[in-house]
Motif scaffolding. Structure first.
Motif, mmCIF file in Angstrom:
data_model
loop_
_atom_site.group_PDB
_atom_site.id
_atom_site.type_symbol
_atom_site.label_atom_id
_atom_site.label_comp_id
_atom_site.label_asym_id
_atom_site.label_seq_id
_atom_site.Cartn_x
_atom_site.Cartn_y
_atom_site.Cartn_z
ATOM 1 N N ALA A 682 52.533 94.889 70.771
ATOM 2 C CA ALA A 682 52.177 93.861 69.792
ATOM 3 C C ALA A 682 52.708 92.502 70.233
ATOM 4 O O ALA A 682 52.006 91.486 70.132
ATOM 5 C CB ALA A 682 52.736 94.237 68.417
ATOM 6 N N ALA A 683 53.963 92.499 70.736
ATOM 7 C CA ALA A 683 54.530 91.237 71.218
ATOM 8 C C ALA A 683 53.738 90.725 72.410
ATOM 9 O O ALA A 683 53.496 89.517 72.544
ATOM 10 C CB ALA A 683 55.999 91.438 71.600
ATOM 11 N N GLN A 687 51.811 87.298 72.731
ATOM 12 C CA GLN A 687 52.055 86.431 73.881
ATOM 13 C C GLN A 687 50.752 86.100 74.594
ATOM 14 O O GLN A 687 50.530 84.946 75.015
ATOM 15 C CB GLN A 687 53.032 87.127 74.838
ATOM 16 C CG GLN A 687 53.362 86.344 76.090
ATOM 17 C CD GLN A 687 54.297 85.179 75.838
ATOM 18 O OE1 GLN A 687 54.666 84.928 74.697
ATOM 19 N NE2 GLN A 687 54.661 84.460 76.881
ATOM 20 N N ARG A 688 49.884 87.132 74.708
ATOM 21 C CA ARG A 688 48.608 86.892 75.374
ATOM 22 C C ARG A 688 47.749 85.920 74.565
ATOM 23 O O ARG A 688 47.101 85.040 75.133
ATOM 24 C CB ARG A 688 47.861 88.212 75.554
ATOM 25 C CG ARG A 688 46.506 88.049 76.228
ATOM 26 C CD ARG A 688 45.839 89.367 76.482
ATOM 27 N NE ARG A 688 44.515 89.175 77.069
ATOM 28 C CZ ARG A 688 43.716 90.159 77.434
ATOM 29 N NH1 ARG A 688 44.105 91.419 77.251
ATOM 30 N NH2 ARG A 688 42.535 89.916 77.959
ATOM 31 N N GLN A 689 47.758 86.106 73.227
ATOM 32 C CA GLN A 689 46.999 85.180 72.389
ATOM 33 C C GLN A 689 47.520 83.755 72.547
ATOM 34 O O GLN A 689 46.740 82.795 72.617
ATOM 35 C CB GLN A 689 47.079 85.625 70.931
ATOM 36 C CG GLN A 689 46.340 86.924 70.640
ATOM 37 C CD GLN A 689 46.573 87.415 69.227
ATOM 38 O OE1 GLN A 689 47.339 86.820 68.463
ATOM 39 N NE2 GLN A 689 45.925 88.516 68.872
ATOM 40 N N ARG A 690 48.869 83.654 72.616
ATOM 41 C CA ARG A 690 49.447 82.321 72.797
ATOM 42 C C ARG A 690 49.050 81.737 74.143
ATOM 43 O O ARG A 690 48.678 80.562 74.241
ATOM 44 C CB ARG A 690 50.972 82.409 72.680
ATOM 45 C CG ARG A 690 51.672 81.045 72.684
ATOM 46 C CD ARG A 690 53.168 81.216 72.558
ATOM 47 N NE ARG A 690 53.729 81.870 73.722
ATOM 48 C CZ ARG A 690 53.984 81.250 74.878
ATOM 49 N NH1 ARG A 690 53.722 79.961 75.016
ATOM 50 N NH2 ARG A 690 54.502 81.919 75.895
ATOM 51 N N LEU A 691 49.111 82.579 75.187
ATOM 52 C CA LEU A 691 48.725 82.109 76.517
ATOM 53 C C LEU A 691 47.243 81.767 76.569
ATOM 54 O O LEU A 691 46.849 80.777 77.202
ATOM 55 C CB LEU A 691 49.061 83.174 77.565
ATOM 56 C CG LEU A 691 50.557 83.415 77.818
ATOM 57 C CD1 LEU A 691 50.748 84.580 78.772
ATOM 58 C CD2 LEU A 691 51.211 82.159 78.383
ATOM 59 N N ASP A 692 46.416 82.610 75.900
ATOM 60 C CA ASP A 692 44.980 82.309 75.853
ATOM 61 C C ASP A 692 44.730 80.967 75.184
ATOM 62 O O ASP A 692 43.883 80.180 75.631
ATOM 63 C CB ASP A 692 44.225 83.418 75.110
ATOM 64 C CG ASP A 692 44.126 84.700 75.927
ATOM 65 O OD1 ASP A 692 44.374 84.634 77.140
ATOM 66 O OD2 ASP A 692 43.806 85.752 75.340
ATOM 67 N N ALA A 693 45.495 80.725 74.090
ATOM 68 C CA ALA A 693 45.341 79.441 73.404
ATOM 69 C C ALA A 693 45.776 78.290 74.314
ATOM 70 O O ALA A 693 45.118 77.239 74.367
ATOM 71 C CB ALA A 693 46.155 79.443 72.115
#
Length: 745
Positions: A682-683, A687-693
């Motif tokens: 989940a973390a 993190q991936r969503q943050r990096l994608d953003a």
């Protein structure tokens, strides 16, 4: 100048506990000045007005009222003030002894970043003594004064760091109070929660929580309200205080007025372990039992086997065995009783001779005859050279023994056939285990059939089992089938289950289980019930709810009893107990007089206690086990772990308790690791969503930059083109000027 300390006692519902704490504080010798504040309710203030008044006139004691509408943290914070004094919280019922406060204050001076300083106690927690994380017996309170002296003399100002304070006796340093501030006011008004919040804030500010090894502050606990409990798994709760507890254990063991008796056994459990446990119980009042066992290749495990004690140590092959002998000599072992040699190094078979003490031997299996321990009849006359060496060593050991016991005449005859010169005393293993209250008569076995859910009466049978446990009734509930939910089982409560079965096997299972009565406590109407059909065919008595088809099918059955489904457990149990079987006249009688005489004969050679254990004695602490001996050595090659399917087969199908515990531990570990992995996943997704953003934002910025670059390039190209045109026009203009000049010439 002596440090001035504020001591807070309370809040505590039992004023006698507060009185006990106050009296101990006033009586304890200390050079540190202090003031005591009692936190009392209005009722306590009114009821104990005279006692409190007498205290305030002759002691540095004041009382603070905790009324119903006064918040606990307001009361405490008013006492803490702005951190001008170190503050000690003493739980009601906790007592202290000479030198405790001076020892606390000396530790404070050594550690400026100290937030809290705790003491050892007997109440459950990380700093509980003699066993951590366990409710220790209230019997220890009777020796609390001597025990506190031992803590002070052995550990003095030694300290250990703790993750959080132990609340029975805890000091808050004024330095930490000045930095961290007062207790928080947004939490439920519970002293433990207030402490946890304050301690966490202190940790965040860089302060530490320490345990003072020289102070023991026990709380009085009646034997009825606190019985010794099993140690929890060290995986769940680590043993952080062992290095401070073990020297105290050693000193207590050395000071004991009871003679030390060393019992040597193997680690295979079974009848040998049971017999050793019985002997430990027999020796409890007259000796200190020590148990020595092999614990892997070349490792010896030694423990103090008195109930409730935790002292144990390990010695590895080589120089540590010499240290083991020195320890046993220092403990003044007076007698050795050998039970088995399985896994025991040959050098230690006759440890009694090296200690110069008498040796008893109890024969288990056939180990003096064969190294295989069990006698296979076809191999009686097949003696290899190794077996001859084994028998020669066994002969020397048996001849050196003061007494040799055999639990059966058969075993005695078998040993005498090989060693006719040995004198053997016939002594069947005594049965000294205390039977349960309901074990002296017949037991009623109650069976429920099929998959039992709450609708089928699972909650009813659980309540009945709990009622039976509380009342000590001779009833055991057995579900022939699976419960719909996990249930507490025997020996915690008199309830267990067989698990799932094939419908065709139910009549045979009823015959195998042989219940006295069948139980159908349904909580909803049944439309038919196939399990009831099997119950009726069995011919056994039936107790059931008067609901649905049960009424129709059981009303005319003479062996059936119908009760309202809402009745309480006592009514259900009264009806079930009507079918209690008659006492069995063939039941084994109590221990015979001959057996009692044999026990007395065994104990008669144990030296009598020599005093109360308080006499001065030479310092032999240098002979104590080293700190490293108090930790089990790491195995270079761990035994092969059983697979989960094998653990299931042995633990669930075969009923092996150790396999079942290991299966539960492994499943819990897998579940924990899976939860950790899910959390990490989940973390990672976050993190991936943050990096994608971030990548999206960078892409947008790059596109914007490229668009701007393109526009600039377009503008630059346009200007360059315009410049080229102007240059061309300028060249044309110059050419025109040149042409005009030529014409003028």
């Amino acid at each position: 100048m002596a440090t001035h300390v504020e001591i807070i006692i309370g809040p505590e519902a039992d004023f006698e506990a507060i009185r006990r704490s106050v009296n101990s504080v006033v009586a304890a010798n200390t050079s540190t000045s202090f003031q005591v504040t009692l936190i009392l309710s209005e009722a306590q203030m009114e009821a104990e007005r005279d006692f409190i008044g007498q205290l305030e006139t002759r002691s540095p004691i004041r009382s603070s009222l905790l009324s119903d509408d006064t918040k606990l943290y307001h009361t405490l914070n008013s006492i803490l003030g702005s951190g001008q004094r170190d503050v000690v919280f003493l739980a009601g019922g906790t007592v202290v002894f000479d030198g405790w406060l001076d020892t606390f204050c000396k530790c404070i001076e050594r550690f400026p970043l100290l937030a809290t300083l705790s003491a050892f106690s007997n109440t459950e927690g990380v700093a509980s003594y003699p066993r951590p994380w366990a409710g220790n017996s209230g019997d220890l309170f009777e020796q609390a004064g001597r025990l506190a002296q031992i803590f002070l003399s052995v550990n003095n100002q030694k300290i250990l760091e703790l993750p959080a304070p132990q609340l029975s006796c805890t000091l808050l340093s004024k330095r930490a109070i000045q930095v961290v501030g007062a207790f928080g006011g947004m939490l439920p008004q519970n002293l433990q929660q207030l402490f946890e919040d304050w301690s966490q804030r202190a940790t965040q500010q860089g302060f530490t929580h320490l345990l003072c090894g020289g102070v023991f502050a026990p709380a009085y606990v009646s034997p009825q309200s606190m019985q010794p409990t099993e140690n929890p798994s060290p995986v769940d709760r680590p043993d952080l205080t062992r290095v401070l507890r073990r020297p105290v254990d050693w000193e207590r063991l050395c000071r004991s007025d009871k003679p030390r008796v060393l019992l040597i056994s193997h680690r295979q459990g079974g009848g040998v372990e049971r017999h050793v446990s019985d002997l430990i119980a027999m020796l409890a009042d007259i000796a200190e039992p020590l148990v020595l066992q092999p614990d892997g290749d070349g490792v010896i495990h030694l423990r103090w086997a008195r109930a409730g004690e935790d002292w144990q140590c390990w010695f590895e092959r080589g120089e540590e065995w010499a240290h083991l002998l020195s320890c046993l000599e220092a403990l003044d072992v007076r007698r050795v009783h050998l039970h088995h040699v399985d896994g025991l190094p040959a050098d230690l078979w006759n440890i009694a001779a090296r200690l110069h003490v008498p040796l008893d031997i109890t024969l288990h299996d056939h180990w003096p005859i064969t190294s295989k321990y069990h006698l296979y009849l076809e191999e009686k006359t097949q003696l290899t050279p190794d077996e001859l060496v084994w028998r020669n060593q066994a002969r020397q050991l048996l001849n050196s023994a003061d007494r040799v016991f055999a639990p059966s005449k058969y075993l005695s005859d078998a040993i005498l056939a090989v060693y006719p010169e040995i004198h053997i005393t016939y002594w069947p293993h005594p049965d000294v285990l205390e039977p349960k209250a309901n074990a002296s008569g017949p037991l009623l076995k109650v069976a429920l059939l099929g998959r039992i859910s709450d609708e089928k009466g699972l909650s009813v049978v659980r309540r009945c089992a709990e009622y039976v446990r509380r009342k000590g009734l001779p009833v055991h509930f057995r579900i022939i089938g699976p419960p719909s939910l996990p249930i507490p089982t025997y020996p915690g409560v008199p309830l267990d289950s067989t698990g799932a079965y094939n419908d065709a096997d139910l009549p045979e299972l009823i015959s195998i289980e042989r219940p006295d009565v069948l139980f159908f406590p349904s909580q909803v109407p049944e439309s038919f019930s196939y399990t009831l059909t099997a119950a009726i065919k069995s011919g056994l008595p039936i107790v059931a709810s008067n609901l649905g088809a049960l009424i129709e099918r059981l009303s005319d059955l003479p062996q059936a009893t119908l009760l309202p489904y809402t009745v309480e457990p006592n009514i259900w149990c009264e009806s079930l107990l009507e079918h209690l079987p008659s006492p069995n006249p063939a039941r084994r009688a109590r221990q015979s007089l001959d057996q009692a005489n044999a026990i007395q004969h065994y104990l008669s050679v144990i030296p009598a206690p020599t005093g109360d254990g308080s006499a001065e004695r030479a310092d032999i602490s240098f002979l104590a086990p080293l700190a490293a001996n108090y930790f089990a050595p790491k195995r270079e090659e761990s035994p092969k772990e059983m697979s989960l399917p094998d653990l299931y087969r042995f633990g669930v199908d075969a009923g092996h308790a150790e396999a079942k515990r290991e299966l539960f531990r492994r499943i819990s570990q897998v579940d924990h690791e899976w939860a950790v992995l899910r959390g990490e996943l989940a973390a990672g997704q976050i993190q991936r969503q943050r990096l994608d953003a971030e990548v999206g934002e960078l892409s947008r910025q790059l596109l914007s930059a490229r668009t701007a670059e393109y526009a600039i390039r377009q503008e630059l190209d346009t200007k360059l083109h315009q410049l080229e045109i102007r240059n061309l026009q300028y060249a044309q203009f110059e050419q025109s000027l040149e042409d005009a000049r030529q014409q003028l010439l």
